[in-house]
Design a protein around this motif. Structure first.
Motif, short mmCIF file in Angstrom:
data_model
loop_
_atom_site.label_atom_id
_atom_site.label_comp_id
_atom_site.label_asym_id
_atom_site.label_seq_id
_atom_site.Cartn_x
_atom_site.Cartn_y
_atom_site.Cartn_z
N SER A 43 0.82 -1.21 0.00
CA SER A 43 0.00 0.00 0.00
C SER A 43 0.86 1.26 0.00
CB SER A 43 -0.93 0.00 1.22
OG SER A 43 -1.74 1.15 1.23
N CYS A 44 1.89 1.27 0.82
CA CYS A 44 2.76 2.46 0.90
C CYS A 44 3.50 2.70 -0.40
CB CYS A 44 3.75 2.29 2.05
SG CYS A 44 2.98 2.34 3.69
N GLY A 45 3.92 1.63 -1.06
CA GLY A 45 4.58 1.80 -2.36
C GLY A 45 3.67 2.47 -3.37
N LEU A 46 2.40 2.11 -3.36
CA LEU A 46 1.44 2.74 -4.27
C LEU A 46 1.19 4.19 -3.89
CD1 LEU A 46 -1.16 -0.17 -4.50
CD2 LEU A 46 0.53 0.49 -6.22
N TYR A 47 1.14 4.48 -2.59
CA TYR A 47 0.87 5.84 -2.16
C TYR A 47 2.05 6.78 -2.38
CZ TYR A 47 -3.83 5.73 -0.34
OH TYR A 47 -5.20 5.70 -0.25
N VAL A 48 3.25 6.26 -2.52
CA VAL A 48 4.38 7.12 -2.92
C VAL A 48 4.03 7.83 -4.24
CG1 VAL A 48 6.76 7.12 -3.76
CG2 VAL A 48 6.17 5.83 -1.71
N LEU A 49 3.48 7.08 -5.17
CA LEU A 49 3.12 7.63 -6.48
C LEU A 49 1.91 8.56 -6.38
CD1 LEU A 49 3.51 4.36 -8.58
CD2 LEU A 49 5.19 6.16 -8.23
N VAL A 50 0.91 8.16 -5.60
CA VAL A 50 -0.31 8.96 -5.46
C VAL A 50 0.00 10.32 -4.86
CG1 VAL A 50 -2.54 9.12 -4.29
CG2 VAL A 50 -1.84 6.95 -5.33
N TYR A 51 0.75 10.35 -3.77
CA TYR A 51 1.04 11.61 -3.09
C TYR A 51 2.00 12.49 -3.88
CZ TYR A 51 -1.34 10.00 1.13
OH TYR A 51 -2.28 9.57 2.04
N PHE A 52 2.91 11.87 -4.61
CA PHE A 52 3.83 12.66 -5.43
C PHE A 52 3.06 13.44 -6.49
CE2 PHE A 52 6.77 13.39 -8.96
CZ PHE A 52 7.84 13.95 -8.30
N GLY A 110 10.52 22.37 11.20
CA GLY A 110 11.69 22.27 10.35
C GLY A 110 11.38 21.84 8.93
N PHE A 111 10.68 20.74 8.78
CA PHE A 111 10.38 20.24 7.44
C PHE A 111 9.33 21.10 6.76
CE2 PHE A 111 9.16 16.76 4.40
CZ PHE A 111 10.40 16.65 3.82
N GLY A 112 8.41 21.64 7.56
CA GLY A 112 7.41 22.54 7.00
C GLY A 112 8.06 23.78 6.40
N TYR A 113 9.06 24.31 7.10
CA TYR A 113 9.80 25.48 6.58
C TYR A 113 10.49 25.13 5.26
CZ TYR A 113 13.23 29.24 6.27
OH TYR A 113 14.01 30.30 5.83
N TYR A 114 11.13 23.98 5.23
CA TYR A 114 11.82 23.57 4.00
C TYR A 114 10.85 23.44 2.84
CZ TYR A 114 14.10 20.59 0.58
OH TYR A 114 14.58 20.07 -0.59
N LEU A 115 9.73 22.76 3.07
CA LEU A 115 8.75 22.59 2.00
C LEU A 115 8.18 23.92 1.53
CD1 LEU A 115 6.75 19.46 3.26
CD2 LEU A 115 8.50 19.52 1.48
N GLN A 116 7.94 24.82 2.46
CA GLN A 116 7.34 26.10 2.12
C GLN A 116 8.27 26.96 1.26
OE1 GLN A 116 6.34 28.50 5.52
NE2 GLN A 116 5.01 29.85 4.34
N HIS A 117 9.56 26.90 1.52
CA HIS A 117 10.50 27.80 0.86
C HIS A 117 11.28 27.16 -0.29
CE1 HIS A 117 9.97 31.14 3.68
NE2 HIS A 117 9.87 30.22 4.63
N HIS A 118 11.23 25.86 -0.41
CA HIS A 118 12.06 25.21 -1.42
C HIS A 118 11.30 24.26 -2.35
CE1 HIS A 118 15.72 26.75 0.45
NE2 HIS A 118 15.22 26.38 1.62
N THR A 119 9.99 24.13 -2.16
CA THR A 119 9.20 23.28 -3.04
C THR A 119 7.87 23.96 -3.34
OG1 THR A 119 7.92 22.05 -1.37
CG2 THR A 119 10.17 21.27 -1.81
N ASP A 120 7.09 23.33 -4.21
CA ASP A 120 5.74 23.83 -4.49
C ASP A 120 4.70 23.02 -3.72
OD1 ASP A 120 6.08 21.45 -5.83
OD2 ASP A 120 5.08 22.09 -7.67
N ALA A 121 5.09 22.55 -2.54
CA ALA A 121 4.22 21.69 -1.73
C ALA A 121 2.94 22.41 -1.35
CB ALA A 121 4.95 21.24 -0.47
N ALA A 122 1.84 21.66 -1.35
CA ALA A 122 0.57 22.17 -0.85
C ALA A 122 0.51 21.96 0.66
CB ALA A 122 -0.58 21.43 -1.52
N LEU A 123 0.05 22.98 1.39
CA LEU A 123 -0.13 22.90 2.85
C LEU A 123 1.12 22.34 3.54
CD1 LEU A 123 -3.71 21.35 2.76
CD2 LEU A 123 -3.14 23.75 3.03
N PRO A 124 2.27 23.00 3.38
CA PRO A 124 3.53 22.41 3.85
C PRO A 124 3.57 22.08 5.34
CG PRO A 124 3.80 24.75 3.32
CD PRO A 124 2.47 24.33 2.78
N HIS A 125 3.04 22.98 6.21
CA HIS A 125 3.13 22.71 7.64
C HIS A 125 2.10 21.68 8.11
CE1 HIS A 125 5.64 26.37 7.61
NE2 HIS A 125 6.20 25.81 8.67
#
Length: 206
Positions: A43-52, A110-125
């Motif tokens: 299941s987790c292997g499939l969700y890697v693709l879904v969430y990406f 920490g990771f929320g800050y990284y996602l917010q400033h270095h990716t196009d992540a939705a809802l980083p925090h």
């Protein structure tokens, strides 16, 4: 109600397979079945693709972690008890609660800050918080701590609106079902804990 099921039916075939295996995984965990671990890996292997594809990168990372942790948990359930016996259900240690209380906010910020400033992540925090909470809950699950289900209840209740907002409708419905399974799992594991001799709740010092 018609609109609800129409939206849910719009999920991709990949997402639906991930949903079905994900539900089976949590059901098996609630029943204390070792089969929850191999099913979780699929299941987790499939969700890697879904969430990406949904740009939920923290959750994508989480699924890769779950794949590794499932192997460790599998071994722990089989040999993590006293004298390498089967691991019994037990309560969470004080130091484990402290570790979770430190890890979850630190990772979220920490990771929320990284996602917010270095990716196009939705809802980083929010994404980072649910990831941190899931990792904490998964650790307690691997150690067969009954309170892991309480953490899953918190995490799943947050995932439902996040995934719905990202139009991952089948997965959002799945996490709503996870809430019910987490309550069931907590009830089942408490029963298992009370069926054990009094000493069994204290044998896991680690």
């Amino acid at each position: 109600m018609y609109e609800f099921w129409t939206a849910a039916a719009g999920g991709s075939p990949l997402e639906w397979v991930a949903v079905l295996t994900g539900f089976a995984c949590v059901w098996l965990a609630a029943r204390e079945s070792l089969w929850n671990f191999p099913v979780a890996i699929v299941s987790c292997g499939l969700y890697v693709l879904v969430y990406f594809e949904a740009k939920l990168y923290s959750d994508c990372f989480l699924q890769t972690m779950f794949i590794s942790l499932s192997g460790y948990g599998w071994y722990q359930w089989l040999h993590g008890g006293r004298n390498r016996t089967e691991l019994p259900v037990s309560r969470t240690r004080a130091r484990e609660w402290v570790a979770c209380a430190v890890f979850v906010p630190a990772f979220t910020l920490g990771f929320g800050y990284y996602l917010q400033h270095h990716t196009d992540a939705a809802l980083p925090h929010w994404d980072s918080f649910t990831t941190a909470g899931s990792l904490a809950a998964q650790y307690l699950l691997m150690r067969k701590r009954v309170e892991n289900w309480l953490l899953w209840i918190v995490v799943d209740s947050i995932y439902v609106p996040i995934l719905w907002a990202k139009q991952l409708y089948p997965t959002s419905v799945l996490y709503a079902l996870y809430l019910g399974l987490a309550v069931y799992g907590y009830w089942e594991w408490r029963r298992a804990l009370h069926r054990q001799p009094a000493l069994s709740t204290d044998i896991q010092a680690a």
